[in-house]
Structures are given as C-alpha cells and as structure tokens.
Design an enzyme around this catalytic site. Structure first.
Site, PDB file in Angstrom:
ATOM      1  CG  PHE A  99      35.863  40.200  42.689  1.00  0.00           C
ATOM      2  CD1 PHE A  99      36.719  39.114  42.709  1.00  0.00           C
ATOM      3  CD2 PHE A  99      35.182  40.503  41.526  1.00  0.00           C
ATOM      4  CE1 PHE A  99      36.888  38.333  41.581  1.00  0.00           C
ATOM      5  CE2 PHE A  99      35.351  39.725  40.381  1.00  0.00           C
ATOM      6  CZ  PHE A  99      36.222  38.630  40.416  1.00  0.00           C
ATOM      7  CD  GLU A 158      32.551  39.801  36.242  1.00  0.00           C
ATOM      8  OE1 GLU A 158      33.548  39.152  36.676  1.00  0.00           O
ATOM      9  OE2 GLU A 158      31.707  39.281  35.504  1.00  0.00           O
ATOM     10  CE  LYS A 213      27.927  34.550  39.141  1.00  0.00           C
ATOM     11  NZ  LYS A 213      28.237  35.022  37.824  1.00  0.00           N
ATOM     12  NE  ARG A 257      35.400  31.538  33.270  1.00  0.00           N
ATOM     13  CZ  ARG A 257      34.630  31.005  34.190  1.00  0.00           C
ATOM     14  NH1 ARG A 257      34.015  31.756  35.049  1.00  0.00           N
ATOM     15  NH2 ARG A 257      34.469  29.713  34.243  1.00  0.00           N
ATOM     16  NE  ARG A 297      37.964  35.865  38.237  1.00  0.00           N
ATOM     17  CZ  ARG A 297      37.691  34.846  39.045  1.00  0.00           C
ATOM     18  NH1 ARG A 297      36.714  34.010  38.756  1.00  0.00           N
ATOM     19  NH2 ARG A 297      38.395  34.658  40.131  1.00  0.00           N
ATOM     20  NE  ARG A 317      32.953  25.495  38.499  1.00  0.00           N
ATOM     21  CZ  ARG A 317      32.545  26.658  38.001  1.00  0.00           C
ATOM     22  NH1 ARG A 317      31.852  27.484  38.745  1.00  0.00           N
ATOM     23  NH2 ARG A 317      32.833  27.003  36.770  1.00  0.00           N
ATOM     24  CD  GLU A 347      32.878  40.550  47.159  1.00  0.00           C
ATOM     25  OE1 GLU A 347      33.042  40.802  45.954  1.00  0.00           O
ATOM     26  OE2 GLU A 347      33.791  40.209  47.921  1.00  0.00           O
ATOM     27  CE  LYS A 391      28.200  29.315  39.517  1.00  0.00           C
ATOM     28  NZ  LYS A 391      28.679  29.339  38.174  1.00  0.00           N
TER      29      LYS A 391
HETATM   30  P1  AMP Z   1      30.400  31.635  37.009  1.00  0.00           P
HETATM   31  O1  AMP Z   1      31.224  32.129  35.869  1.00  0.00           O
HETATM   32  O2  AMP Z   1      28.937  31.589  36.719  1.00  0.00           O
HETATM   33  O3  AMP Z   1      30.962  30.383  37.609  1.00  0.00           O
HETATM   34  O4  AMP Z   1      30.478  32.698  38.220  1.00  0.00           O
HETATM   35  C1  AMP Z   1      31.671  33.138  38.733  1.00  0.00           C
HETATM   36  C2  AMP Z   1      32.035  34.439  38.064  1.00  0.00           C
HETATM   37  O5  AMP Z   1      31.297  35.505  38.602  1.00  0.00           O
HETATM   38  C3  AMP Z   1      33.464  34.836  38.294  1.00  0.00           C
HETATM   39  O6  AMP Z   1      34.321  34.209  37.368  1.00  0.00           O
HETATM   40  C4  AMP Z   1      33.433  36.350  38.099  1.00  0.00           C
HETATM   41  O7  AMP Z   1      33.710  36.652  36.748  1.00  0.00           O
HETATM   42  C5  AMP Z   1      31.978  36.718  38.335  1.00  0.00           C
HETATM   43  N1  AMP Z   1      31.762  37.627  39.477  1.00  0.00           N
HETATM   44  C6  AMP Z   1      30.893  38.646  39.452  1.00  0.00           C
HETATM   45  N2  AMP Z   1      30.887  39.289  40.615  1.00  0.00           N
HETATM   46  C7  AMP Z   1      31.781  38.694  41.422  1.00  0.00           C
HETATM   47  C8  AMP Z   1      32.219  38.907  42.761  1.00  0.00           C
HETATM   48  N3  AMP Z   1      31.726  39.874  43.510  1.00  0.00           N
HETATM   49  N4  AMP Z   1      33.157  38.068  43.265  1.00  0.00           N
HETATM   50  C9  AMP Z   1      33.650  37.062  42.508  1.00  0.00           C
HETATM   51  N5  AMP Z   1      33.273  36.802  41.237  1.00  0.00           N
HETATM   52  C10 AMP Z   1      32.340  37.616  40.692  1.00  0.00           C
END
Ligand code: AMP
Length: 578
Positions: free
Chosen positions: A337, A297, A247, A267, A252, A413, A245, A419
């Site tokens: 999502f 998101e 990002k 979040r 969130r 996590r 998907e 990611k």
């Molecule tokens: P990070 O905050 O950098 O750890 O990345 C994870 C975050 O990406 C999640 O907490 C979501 O807010 C965001 N996110 C954006 N697009 C998506 C997606 N398609 N699926 C899951 N999380 C997503």
C-alpha cells in the site's frame, strides 16, 4: 570520554524520576562529550541500555547464571558468597559494585563499548566461555561503579527510564539551549529510527542535513499511522476528495530491498525477515528496482482455494520455529500500500499519494506474493459510504482513507490516513491497545489461576510514560488466564514501574511490555484513572465494560499502544455520535 564519567551520569539519572531533571542531566552529558564523531552515538545507545539501535537486534546472550559465573571469575570469591550477596541485593549490578576489587577507573567509553561488542558478537562453539571470560576481565579492570553499570547493561537491566522523547529534548537543549530543534530532530529520527545517527549528524554536520534527512535503505522508517473518524461524512468534510483502500487485518511489513538482500521490519520495527521467506523471494522477483523500501499488509491464505484467512490464523505466521511447515499450510500474500524509496526516484516520502501510487505501479511487477492494494478515488460521502459498506459486507475490518496531496509522514498518527472501522453496535467503534502494567489476583474460581484481571494503561505521548485507563478481566478464558500468569510473572516487579502513573495499586506490578486489545462500550470520565487527568481535582478517562479481544498483540510494542490523545479524540467522537 572516560567510562567512569558516563557511569556517574548514570548514577544521577537513576536518582531522579522527573523528566525535566533527566533532560537537564542528559543535555549536560551531551555537551561534555570530547569527540562527537566517535562517541555521541555510543553514549546515546548505552544510556538506553543498548549497543546499537533496537532494530539491529543486538543481544548479549548472557543470562543471570552466566553473570554469576563471570562475577565469581572476576572476584575469585566462592560461588556461595556471590549467591548470598545477590539474594540480599536482588541485583547483580549491586553485587558487582560491592564485591569487585577497587580498581581505578581507567577505561574510556570506547574501550568499554568495544568489549561489550565483542561479548555480544561471540557466537558458536566456545561462545559462552568467551563471553564469561571477557566480562570477568573487564570487571577486574574497572571501578565498582563502572562494573555495576556494565553488569546492568549486559543483563538488560539498566532501565534509567530515558525514552526517545527525553533524548530528543536533551539533544535540542544541548545544541540550542532550548527545545526549538526538537521537532526537526524528531522528523529525522522518524526517518531512520536511530537516535545515535541523528545525534552524530547534529553535532558533526550542518543542520541542513537534519532538515533534509532522507530515508536510508536498511534503517526502518517509523511507520505512518491512521487517525480515526466516525463517519464517511466527517471524513469528506475533513479531507475532501480522497483515496479509499480496504483495511486488511493482517500484519504490517516494511520491506527494504538491497539487491538480493531483503529485510522485513514489523510495525514496531523488529527485524522479522527470517519469518517470511516467501515475502523475501517475492520481493526479489517482483520489485524491478535494485534498491527499494515499501510497505504492505501480509495476510495468510488457503493454498487450496486462495481464500484469505482471518487474523487469528495469519498471526500464527509470526513465529521463530516451524517456519517452512507453516509457510506450506498458510502461505502469505502481501498487499502493497505504500512506497518510500526507489533507486530511480530516491526518497519518495515527500511525494503525494497519487505520485507514490504511480511509482508503485512501475516498480511492483505482477507475481504470486506481492499484490498492489487496490484503491478508489472518491469525492462524496455517498461514494465513500458505499465502498465502506461493501468492504464490511465482504468481511473486512473497514477501510483506510488517504489524503491525495499528502506525503508519507513517518512516525505520525494524523489525518493523512484515516481509518473507519465497522462499529460494534454503537460501542466504542475502535478497539484500544492497552499496555499491561499489573494484575489482580481475582476472586472465586479465578483466584485459582492466580490472576483475575489486568491493570491497563495507554501511552502518554508527552512524557513517554503510561497512564491507567482500565481494570479488565472479562473476555479471558481459563487458558488465557494461565498463559497470562506465566508470561506476566516473567516481568513482574516489586514496586511500581518508574514510567507508570497510577492511583491504583494492583496485587502484582509488571513492567510495561505487553499490549492487549480491548473493546469497550464507552469512554467515561473517572476520578481513579490517570489517563487525561491533568491535575488532582480533574477526572481522568476510563473504559466502560472493557473486554479483552486479543490477548497479547505480539506485533505491537508498548510504544504502539493507544495514546492519551487518541482516547480524548475517541471521547469527542463518541460525544458527537450521541
Ligand atoms: P491501526 O493499527 O488500527 O491504527 O490501523 C492502521 C493499520 O492498518 C496499519 O498499521 C496497517 O497495518 C493496517 N492496514 C491495513 N490495510 C491498510 C491499508 N490499505 N493502508 C494502510 N494501512 C493498512
């Protein structure tokens, strides 16, 4: 339980900084509770300085000024005397302890809790006088020790340093005499974010209820998080066939629908419902099930041409005021999502990705606000790389890759979600969310702002505390510096915060409250930072050439900061890339 007994436990907990000792004291406290059904949840909330779990947003609404009034009313002493004493002690808890009358301790935890609750519930006209009156009455009828802790709880200054991890360990210790239940208790906690509820079930019901804990509409689920890998190749090697998907770079939302009542959690599980009226309406219109929990998101778009706007604009929608005006200028779309609960299927967090996507297809109806996040199933590194490149070319931060056979793992996590972000010319490919724990005055021109650089920490998931990783000043504009000084001075503290482990002493310590996003060139080993430093002779980890890229990440709490483990993982990825 008598409130005085609890206050004596607070006194013992306050006297130690050692986590193991705290765990022992807390478990002794839990074992000594008389009526688990009625007391254990309240005792847990109070130990953490709250009346209810954080997501319920209960606030006492009493400033130090009102506290002053209440102490004057309770003691009958002149206001000057209270002021002078407070100046000497710097703490209204100690002031109440020293000056209030020597009343015997007669109140139970339940009595005090109910009074505190009445204070918090008082709103509208006459609320201030009511709050002051009830508190003054309470202080008059409690012992000095009880008064001290009541005052600190109300002012949000209890700060015994009891993190969620310590409570979970102590619950296991109290029930099983060891930490063997900790894992299962944590899973249950991740599904409801309510330690009081978990404890109540633990002590009053069969353990099977903990083992099969289901998500509850209205109680936020601690969000699933994505691990990192550095290339499509590594991802395919790790999880094989997977879903990909985009990002999205917005914020969130975890949405709970109960009929027409919609609650939106951020979040970090703050209730942000009132900020996003269009998401509330969209949910009622587009979710076919009466009750549901799902995640997505939110992104702002230009209402004239439908173009999705960058994060810097989207984030302006996180505000308390001018909501309607901002909604008109920058309306939101929610890219859904994941789904966690639907009436027809119950708790679906245990179902694999594909099944949850099928449920989403059935439950989310087409409409203006909610849109399903498109996904593609891929098998090879090449297919994955193509989608990644396309996403990056289209301006996205990167992709989130999801394991097909995995459920929604609350609060973790792990490699169920991975990611892959666009890399910054071979620099550390992901940014780090650091916790600000202090600042340095700075030299030259910066000295005039009173702040030159920040001392940053990451979260040590084992202890629940914070370890230093960088001193960062670059990337901050003059505006940023003035803004930071204003914000940080509100939470400065004379001594090093109890939960910070640091060999460096900044000019000013601040309580760990704010998260800032930092980009760095590399992670290096360093003797002066405590991140990853397991003994005196071993080097820790540091960020090389750190630059602040997002000043304050309001959507993240310090519990969402990058962890020591993640830093070690990034360090390993970096080694492989080299
Ligand atoms: P990070 O905050 O950098 O750890 O990345 C994870 C975050 O990406 C999640 O907490 C979501 O807010 C965001 N996110 C954006 N697009 C998506 C997606 N398609 N699926 C899951 N999380 C997503």
């Amino acid at each position: 339980m008598k409130f005085e007994k609890l206050a004596k436990y607070f006194e013992r907990l306050e006297a130690t900084t050692k986590r193991l000792e705290m765990t022992d004291i807390l478990s002794e406290l839990f074992k000594s509770i008389d009526d688990y059904e009625k007391e254990v949840d309240k005792i847990i909330y109070l130990c953490q300085g709250q009346l209810l779990p954080v997501f319920k947003n209960v606030e006492f609404g009493m400033s130090e000024k009102l506290m002053h009034r209440a102490i004057v009313e309770a003691t009958g002493m002149p206001t000057d005397k209270i002021t002078a004493h407070f100046r000497k002690k710097g703490d209204y808890g100690e002031t109440a302890y020293d000056l209030c009358c020597l009343h015997p301790a007669t109140k139970t935890v339940k009595d005090v809790y109910e009074q505190l609750n009445t204070i918090a519930q008082a709103t509208g006209s006459g609320a201030v006088a009511k709050k002051v009156g009830i508190l003054a009455g309470l202080i008059r009828q409690t012992s000095p020790l009880e008064a001290k802790y009541i005052v600190r709880i109300i002012l949000g200054k209890l700060r015994l340093g009891i993190g969620d991890a310590t409570v979970l360990d102590s619950l296991s210790l109290a029930c099983a005499k060891n930490k063997s239940l900790r894992g299962k208790l944590e899973v249950a906690y991740n599904r409801c974010s309510d330690l009081g509820l978990v404890a109540k079930i633990l002590f009053t019901q069969d353990f099977r209820y903990i083992e099969n804990f289901k998500v509850i509409v209205g109680c936020p689920v601690r969000v699933a998080l994505a691990a990192r890998l550095s290339s499509p190749k590594e991802i395919i090697e790790k999880i094989g066939e997977c879903a990909v998907e985009t990002k999205y770079d917005g914020f969130r939302c975890q949405i709970h629908k109960d009929g027409d009542k919609v609650t939106i959690f951020s979040r970090n599980l703050e209730n942000t419902t009132h900020m996003f009226p269009e998401i509330q309406e969209g949910t009622v219109k587009q979710i076919s099930s009466k009750r549901a929990m799902f995640e997505g998101e939110a992104l702002a778009y230009n209402p004239d041409n439908g173009e999705i706007l960058p994060f810097q604009i989207t984030v302006q929608r996180k505000r308390k005021y001018d909501i309607v005006e901002m909604q008109k200028r920058f309306p939101l779309k929610l890219f859904v999502f994941d789904i966690l609960y639907v009436d027809e299927w119950g708790d679906v967090t245990g179902q694999p990705y594909r099944a949850r996507r099928e449920i989403m297809d059935k439950v989310v109806k087409p409409g203006e606000v909610l849109e399903l996040s498109p996904f593609k199933i891929v098998k090879t590194e090449k297919e994955l790389a193509e989608i990644f490149d396309k996403a990056v070319r289209a301006g996205s931060e990167g992709i989130v890759v999801k394991r097909l056979d995995a459920g929604y793992r609350a609060g973790g996590r792990n490699f169920n979600w991975i990611k892959l972000k666009r890399s910054y010319e071979d620099k550390v490919s992901d940014t780090i969310d650091g916790v600000i724990v202090g600042y340095f005055f700075g030299k030259g021109q910066r000295a005039s702002f009173g702040i030159g650089s920040l001392l940053l920490c990451v979260l040590d998931e084992k202890s629940g505390g914070f370890k230093t990783i960088a001193k960062a000043g670059s990337g901050l504009s003059e505006d940023d510096l003035s803004k930071l000084k204003r914000i940080l001075d509100k939470c400065k503290t004379a001594t090093k915060p109890k939960d910070v482990d640091s060999l460096i002493r900044p000019d000013v310590w601040v309580k760990p409250h704010y998260v800032t996003e930092v980009q760095a060139d590399e992670i290096t080993r360093s003797p002066i930072h405590t991140c990853g430093k397991t003994n005196k002779n071993m080097a820790g980890f540091a960020l090389r050439f750190p630059r602040i890229v997002k000043l304050i990440r309001t959507e993240k709490s310090v519990r969402d900061a990058t962890t020591v483990k993640e830093i070690i993982d990034i360090f390993k990825i970096q080694g492989r890339r080299k």
